[in-house]
Write an enzyme that holds these catalytic residues in place. Structure first.
Site, PDB file in Angstrom:
ATOM      1  N   CYS A 101       7.722   3.717   5.627  1.00 35.87           N
ATOM      2  CA  CYS A 101       6.868   3.611   4.443  1.00 35.87           C
ATOM      3  C   CYS A 101       7.633   3.213   3.200  1.00 35.87           C
ATOM      4  O   CYS A 101       7.030   2.801   2.215  1.00 35.87           O
ATOM      5  CB  CYS A 101       6.143   4.933   4.200  1.00 35.87           C
TER       6      CYS A 101
ATOM      7  N   CYS B  42      -1.033   8.123   7.312  1.00 36.04           N
ATOM      8  CA  CYS B  42      -2.375   7.854   6.797  1.00 36.04           C
ATOM      9  C   CYS B  42      -3.312   7.488   7.950  1.00 36.04           C
ATOM     10  O   CYS B  42      -2.896   6.858   8.927  1.00 36.04           O
ATOM     11  CB  CYS B  42      -2.337   6.707   5.787  1.00 36.04           C
TER      12      CYS B  42
ATOM     13  N   CYS C  66       0.835  -1.199   0.000  1.00 34.75           N
ATOM     14  CA  CYS C  66       0.000   0.000   0.000  1.00 34.75           C
ATOM     15  C   CYS C  66       0.871   1.251   0.000  1.00 34.75           C
ATOM     16  O   CYS C  66       0.608   2.205  -0.745  1.00 34.75           O
ATOM     17  CB  CYS C  66      -0.931  -0.010   1.206  1.00 34.75           C
ATOM     18  N   CYS C  67       1.906   1.266   0.816  1.00 35.13           N
ATOM     19  CA  CYS C  67       2.811   2.420   0.862  1.00 35.13           C
ATOM     20  C   CYS C  67       3.526   2.607  -0.472  1.00 35.13           C
ATOM     21  O   CYS C  67       3.717   3.730  -0.935  1.00 35.13           O
ATOM     22  CB  CYS C  67       3.838   2.242   1.975  1.00 35.13           C
TER      23      CYS C  67
ATOM     24  N   CYS D  58      -3.607   3.811   9.373  1.00 38.41           N
ATOM     25  CA  CYS D  58      -2.389   3.208   9.936  1.00 38.41           C
ATOM     26  C   CYS D  58      -1.725   4.088  10.991  1.00 38.41           C
ATOM     27  O   CYS D  58      -0.542   3.901  11.310  1.00 38.41           O
ATOM     28  CB  CYS D  58      -1.395   2.907   8.816  1.00 38.41           C
TER      29      CYS D  58
END
Length: 244
Positions: free
Chosen positions: A228, A202, A119-120, A205
């Protein structure tokens, strides 16, 4: 540019500015041909306003890259707009992953639950690498006190795997230096700091932390992940401070 030539440029710049202050290093780097064309990459997080203010004073038309992962706190988005306007930043570039890529890779916006690293990479690392194309280097908020991997951090270094420089004007600063600078210049704090968020990423998280805990304890809580992926050393992700 060959790696040895880039390394020599970094060494030359470090020797030239070794005894300069953070503001002096930044101001000179933005105009020194050896440093080339630079951009500031800012998360507009808890400590970001320090470097943003320095850039606004030194060269307000410096490109400022802000990565909107589309999962940020609303407070961060509002803070980004307010700080940019207040400081008079003239070239703020908001970047995002393309809608097409997001629809293909994360159509339900749940990738962060299954694979935070992926996702990062999707929402931060890949868009940033694209945005940095054409720049000779980028300015970061990393500091020596943030961990053993940064204990010998220089003002200028070569970014691993690229032909770019990283510029770290705050390398020698302490947490107190940051607080003092913000207070003396009456800089606005991110609104979530007062709510127990010393490190802000985010929304899915990031969690508040208890007073006295590691500022990064609220990032990816319950996981070993602390990074990240934007900063890499020797092929491994390393801890960042709150000015991502």
């Amino acid at each position: 540019m060959p790696l040895n030539e880039l390394s020599q440029r970094a060494a030359t710049l470090n020797a030239r500015y070794r005894h300069h202050s953070a503001t002096s290093v930044l101001s000179h780097a933005l105009r020194d041909p050896e440093a080339g064309q630079l951009a500031l990459v800012s998360s507009f997080g808890a400590e970001s306003v320090v470097l943003l203010h320095m850039v606004a004073v030194a060269k307000p038309d410096t490109p400022v890259i802000f990565i909107d992962t589309q999962m940020l706190f609303t407070e961060t988005l509002i803070y980004q707009q307010e700080v940019s306007e207040r400081l008079g930043l003239r070239d703020v570039r908001v970047i995002r992953a393309s809608d097409k890529v997001l629809e293909t890779t994360d159509p339900t916006q749940t990738l962060h639950r299954r694979d935070t690293d992926a996702c990062c990479a999707l929402r931060k690392t890949v868009p940033l690498q694209g945005a940095l194309q054409g720049f000779d280097g980028w300015i970061t908020g990393r500091k020596r006190f943030q961990g053993v991997t940064r204990a010998a951090l220089d003002f200028f270094e070569v970014e691993e795997g690229t032909n770019r420089l990283k510029v770290n004007p705050l390398a020698h600063w302490t947490r107190q230096d940051i607080r003092t600078y913000m207070e003396e210049n009456r800089l606005p704090k991110h609104p979530l700091v007062a709510q127990g968020y010393p490190s802000i990423g985010c929304q899915p998280c990031t969690s508040p932390v208890a007073p006295g805990d590691d500022p990064r304890a609220g990032r990816w809580p319950g996981q070993e992940k602390t990074e990240c992926g934007i900063h890499v050393v020797d092929g491994k992700m390393v801890r960042k401070g709150v000015n991502a």
